[in-house]
Write an enzyme that holds these catalytic residues in place. Structure first.
Site, PDB file in Angstrom:
ATOM      1  N   ARG A 110     -23.733  14.045 -63.319  1.00 22.83           N
ATOM      2  CA  ARG A 110     -23.168  12.733 -63.359  1.00 22.83           C
ATOM      3  C   ARG A 110     -21.888  12.698 -63.657  1.00 22.83           C
ATOM      4  O   ARG A 110     -21.510  13.463 -64.520  1.00 22.83           O
ATOM      5  CB  ARG A 110     -23.899  11.759 -64.434  1.00 22.83           C
ATOM      6  CG  ARG A 110     -24.917  11.313 -63.853  1.00 22.83           C
ATOM      7  CD  ARG A 110     -24.916  10.101 -62.843  1.00 22.83           C
ATOM      8  NE  ARG A 110     -26.401   9.476 -62.468  1.00 22.83           N
ATOM      9  CZ  ARG A 110     -27.072   9.899 -61.444  1.00 22.83           C
ATOM     10  NH1 ARG A 110     -26.696  11.249 -60.728  1.00 22.83           N
ATOM     11  NH2 ARG A 110     -28.197   9.401 -61.063  1.00 22.83           N
ATOM     12  N   GLU A 168     -17.080   6.509 -60.202  1.00 21.32           N
ATOM     13  CA  GLU A 168     -16.961   6.589 -58.710  1.00 21.32           C
ATOM     14  C   GLU A 168     -17.486   5.345 -58.176  1.00 21.32           C
ATOM     15  O   GLU A 168     -18.300   4.677 -58.772  1.00 21.32           O
ATOM     16  CB  GLU A 168     -18.131   7.901 -58.361  1.00 21.32           C
ATOM     17  CG  GLU A 168     -19.632   7.450 -58.730  1.00 21.32           C
ATOM     18  CD  GLU A 168     -20.321   8.811 -58.598  1.00 21.32           C
ATOM     19  OE1 GLU A 168     -19.934   9.905 -59.078  1.00 21.32           O
ATOM     20  OE2 GLU A 168     -21.507   8.746 -57.867  1.00 21.32           O
ATOM     21  N   HIS A 184     -20.769  12.503 -54.015  1.00 24.12           N
ATOM     22  CA  HIS A 184     -22.153  12.351 -54.777  1.00 24.12           C
ATOM     23  C   HIS A 184     -23.490  12.337 -53.360  1.00 24.12           C
ATOM     24  O   HIS A 184     -24.111  11.575 -53.189  1.00 24.12           O
ATOM     25  CB  HIS A 184     -22.412  11.157 -55.191  1.00 24.12           C
ATOM     26  CG  HIS A 184     -23.581  10.990 -56.351  1.00 24.12           C
ATOM     27  ND1 HIS A 184     -23.312  10.305 -57.439  1.00 24.12           N
ATOM     28  CD2 HIS A 184     -24.550  11.562 -56.325  1.00 24.12           C
ATOM     29  CE1 HIS A 184     -24.305  10.350 -58.149  1.00 24.12           C
ATOM     30  NE2 HIS A 184     -25.150  11.210 -57.448  1.00 24.12           N
TER      31      HIS A 184
HETATM   32  C1  GLV Z   1     -28.689  11.338 -57.703  1.00 23.89           C
HETATM   33  O1  GLV Z   1     -27.687  11.327 -58.174  1.00 23.89           O
HETATM   34  C2  GLV Z   1     -30.041  11.173 -58.396  1.00 23.89           C
HETATM   35  O2  GLV Z   1     -29.880  10.766 -59.572  1.00 23.89           O
HETATM   36  O3  GLV Z   1     -31.075  11.207 -57.836  1.00 23.89           O
END
Ligand code: GLV
Length: 330
Positions: free
Chosen positions: A240, A269, A287
């Site tokens: 994250r 982000e 991401h």
């Molecule tokens: C993606 O970042 C998730 O947490 O599934």
């Protein structure tokens, strides 16, 4: 009896929405508008459940404005967009989508680490710019992945899957740090060694971050931690934004205090720290670690399974706060 109403807060596979419509009165968001907090609060009025993604923050304010809400189902394994304590205090079930994305995310984390170590993005940009005119002995020399020391911060399901790839596929030595140590029978097949954080930073050739974001992991990697890493090391973040202090990382990359970084997640982000965009020694992706068609479908289906089971009095497959079950009546 009227059917429960649910909000699908972002655009998602039409098949998933259609399945939800078999059970609920669904308000969906095919235009994929990202709701502001007041819009989210308003859209949730009258809804018993919400199908959310990381872009919807479910906190006390949202919950208090919607006391009828009983389930929030995140289409993500991470759930730092939920105030779980606030949900639990109000008897609201929160769910997520673990397991179905483990291997896909590990594939991507490993690929991003390799791309970073072997300078794939930087060299590709060079080629596209038409600058490749001849071979040179030191052109884009990077660092080896095979046989190197793989450091993992956060040894949950995805961390272990990345460790498996490194140890079994690439002959890497695996060291890790985690809140809790793995059982000996989990460590043994990976040859994984539990170390303190300082040792991890000092010894890793390739450090991969796979820990959940929380107040306690905020800036777990900042200037002080980067200073402890090898100047030849790489850092990969598929966890994250906010776990890494992006401004401090940009300085470390510019000054070559570490060799390179691979980032799939960013503080704030989809904004990206402008300094990162100017640096050659960082691979940047938007991401997408869980983004294969099959896995995104599986995540959507699992989020829907959670919502359907919870609102029909069943047992949801992936509750985050199962202590609120059975759900309070509508
Ligand atoms: C993606 O970042 C998730 O947490 O599934």
């Amino acid at each position: 009896m009227s059917r429960p109403a649910v909000l699908v807060a972002r655009a998602v596979f039409p098949e998933t929405v259609a399945r939800l419509r078999e059970h609920f009165d669904v308000e969906d968001n095919p235009g994929d508008i990202i709701f502001t907090k007041p819009q989210l609060i308003e859209r949730l009025h009258g809804k018993a459940g919400a199908f959310t993604t990381g872009s919807e923050r479910i906190d006390a304010q949202v919950l208090d404005a919607n006391p009828q809400l009983r389930v929030v189902a995140n289409m993500a394994v991470g759930y730092n967009n939920f105030d779980v304590e606030a949900c639990t205090a109000r008897g609201v079930l929160a769910t997520n989508t673990p397991d179905v994305l483990t291997e896909t995310t590990a594939d991507f984390g490993f690929a991003l680490m390799m791309a970073t170590a072997r300078r794939m993005a930087e060299s590709e940009h060079f080629l596209r710019r038409g600058e490749w005119t001849r071979w040179a002995y030191d052109m884009f020399t990077g660092s080896d992945v095979h046989g190197a020391t793989l450091g993992i911060l956060g040894m949950g399901r995805i961390g272990q899957a990345i460790a498996r790839r490194g140890a079994l596929g690439f002959g890497m030595k695996v060291i890790y740090h985690n809140r809790s140590r793995l059982a000996a029978e989990q460590e043994a097949p990976l040859g994984a060694r539990y170390v303190d954080k300082a040792t991890l930073l000092r010894e890793a050739d390739h450090l991969v971050l796979v820990l959940p974001y929380s107040a306690s992991s905020h800036h777990a990697i900042g200037a002080a931690e980067l200073a402890q890493m090898k100047p030849t090391a790489t850092l990969t973040n598929v966890a994250r934004g906010g776990i890494v202090d992006d401004a401090a990382l940009a300085v470390a990359l510019r000054e070559r205090r570490i060799a390179a970084a691979g980032l799939d997640v960013f503080e704030g982000e989809p904004q990206v720290h402008p300094d990162l965009l100017t640096l050659p020694n960082v691979v940047l992706t938007p991401h997408i670690a869980s983004a294969t068609v099959a896995t995104r479908r599986a995540m959507a289906e699992l989020a829907a399974d959670n919502l359907i089971a919870a609102l029909s009095g069943g047992k949801p497959p992936a509750p985050i706060n199962p202590q609120v079950l059975p759900l309070r009546p509508a």
